[in-house]
Design a protein around this motif. Structure first.
Motif, short mmCIF file in Angstrom:
data_model
loop_
_atom_site.label_atom_id
_atom_site.label_comp_id
_atom_site.label_asym_id
_atom_site.label_seq_id
_atom_site.Cartn_x
_atom_site.Cartn_y
_atom_site.Cartn_z
N TYR A 1 0.82 -1.21 0.00
CA TYR A 1 0.00 0.00 0.00
C TYR A 1 0.86 1.26 0.00
CZ TYR A 1 -3.97 -3.04 1.12
OH TYR A 1 -4.95 -4.00 1.09
N ALA A 2 1.99 1.23 0.70
CA ALA A 2 2.87 2.40 0.76
C ALA A 2 3.43 2.73 -0.62
CB ALA A 2 4.00 2.16 1.75
N LEU A 3 3.78 1.69 -1.39
CA LEU A 3 4.30 1.91 -2.74
C LEU A 3 3.26 2.60 -3.62
CD1 LEU A 3 6.17 -1.47 -3.37
CD2 LEU A 3 7.22 0.81 -3.33
N LEU A 4 2.03 2.16 -3.52
CA LEU A 4 0.97 2.78 -4.32
C LEU A 4 0.66 4.19 -3.85
CD1 LEU A 4 -1.47 -0.23 -4.81
CD2 LEU A 4 -0.12 0.91 -6.58
N GLU A 5 0.64 4.40 -2.55
CA GLU A 5 0.36 5.74 -2.03
C GLU A 5 1.44 6.73 -2.42
OE1 GLU A 5 -0.24 5.12 2.12
OE2 GLU A 5 -2.12 4.03 1.81
N GLY A 6 2.67 6.25 -2.58
CA GLY A 6 3.76 7.12 -2.99
C GLY A 6 3.61 7.64 -4.41
N LEU A 7 2.69 7.03 -5.18
CA LEU A 7 2.48 7.45 -6.57
C LEU A 7 1.25 8.34 -6.73
CD1 LEU A 7 3.12 4.00 -8.31
CD2 LEU A 7 4.73 5.92 -8.13
#
Length: 249
Positions: free
Chosen positions: A175-181
């Motif tokens: 989820y953190a990877l997606l939120e970073g985008l």
């Protein structure tokens, strides 16, 4: 049989029988000397078939076409098809009752979520994702899972949620990877790097449940809820994970 008797046998009203006669779906039977219609087994079977087809949501014009294709078929063949239809309905009802009973037990114990009722499988999966419950992406994923939980057949739903359980330990990173985008452009180089990391977190078992395209209503709604870069990264990650799985097969 009189019209009231055949209507009661099949579970419709005499008015419905007359309407089917008027529409040309149900041929007029022979009449007795007193002028009353005299219905037999074949009319009862045909009336039951019309009822089943209309219950499936078919328009009368569509029912008429199907019945035209049935002409010349043996009565036993038509009866067997009706029996198969009823068996499928019975199995579906039993599955729904089984799920309802499990949910009723949870509800009585005060364990049904606010957006429930949920299947036991989804309830266990979401309970294991507790540490990331505050994540915006986790909230969107939860909404998507709740929708799938409602529309997927039991076997497919059980398999999908079991495969997703393999991501539980990596959910926070995912989820953190997606939120970073969230504020990135779809052509940002970070999208590819994030997709490659996301793909490594996706279990092989989960790739079997990836749709061939995102044109379906559920898939379209899910991707539409993501930022453009998030959607691009996730599509690429799904493709990379599928290619990896295929290469291992």
């Amino acid at each position: 049989m009189r019209i009231g008797e055949i209507a009661a046998l099949v579970g419709v009203t005499p008015r419905t029988v007359r309407h089917y006669h008027h529409q040309g779906l149900l041929p007029e039977p022979a009449r007795l000397g007193n002028g009353y219609r005299d219905y037999g087994l074949r009319e009862a079977v045909l009336l039951a078939r019309i009822r089943r087809l209309t219950e499936l949501g078919l328009a009368l014009e569509e029912v008429r076409d199907i019945l035209a294709d049935d002409q010349g078929r043996e009565l036993v063949e038509v009866l067997e098809e009706l029996d198969d239809d009823l068996a499928r309905q019975q199995a579906l009802l039993q599955d729904r009752r089984t799920r309802l009973h499990a949910l009723l037990v949870e509800a009585r114990a005060g364990r049904v979520a606010a957006d429930g009722p949920l299947s036991p499988e989804l309830g266990r999966l979401l309970a294991g994702l507790g540490p990331v419950a505050g994540s915006p992406m986790a909230a969107k994923d939860r909404d998507h899972l709740v929708l799938l939980d409602s529309v997927l057949p039991q076997e497919q739903r059980t398999g999908l949620l079991a495969a997703m359980d393999g991501m539980r330990d990596h959910a926070e990173v995912f989820y953190a990877l997606l939120e970073g985008l969230a504020d990135s452009r779809p052509d940002d180089p970070e999208v590819v790097r994030a997709a490659e990391r996301l793909a490594r977190l996706i279990p092989d078992a989960l790739t079997a449940y990836f749709p061939e395209s995102d044109e379906g209503a559920v898939q379209a709604a899910f991707f539409a809820d993501l930022a453009p870069a998030q959607a691009a990264a996730l599509r690429l990650a799904m493709r990379l994970a599928t290619e990896r799985k295929t290469g291992r097969s």
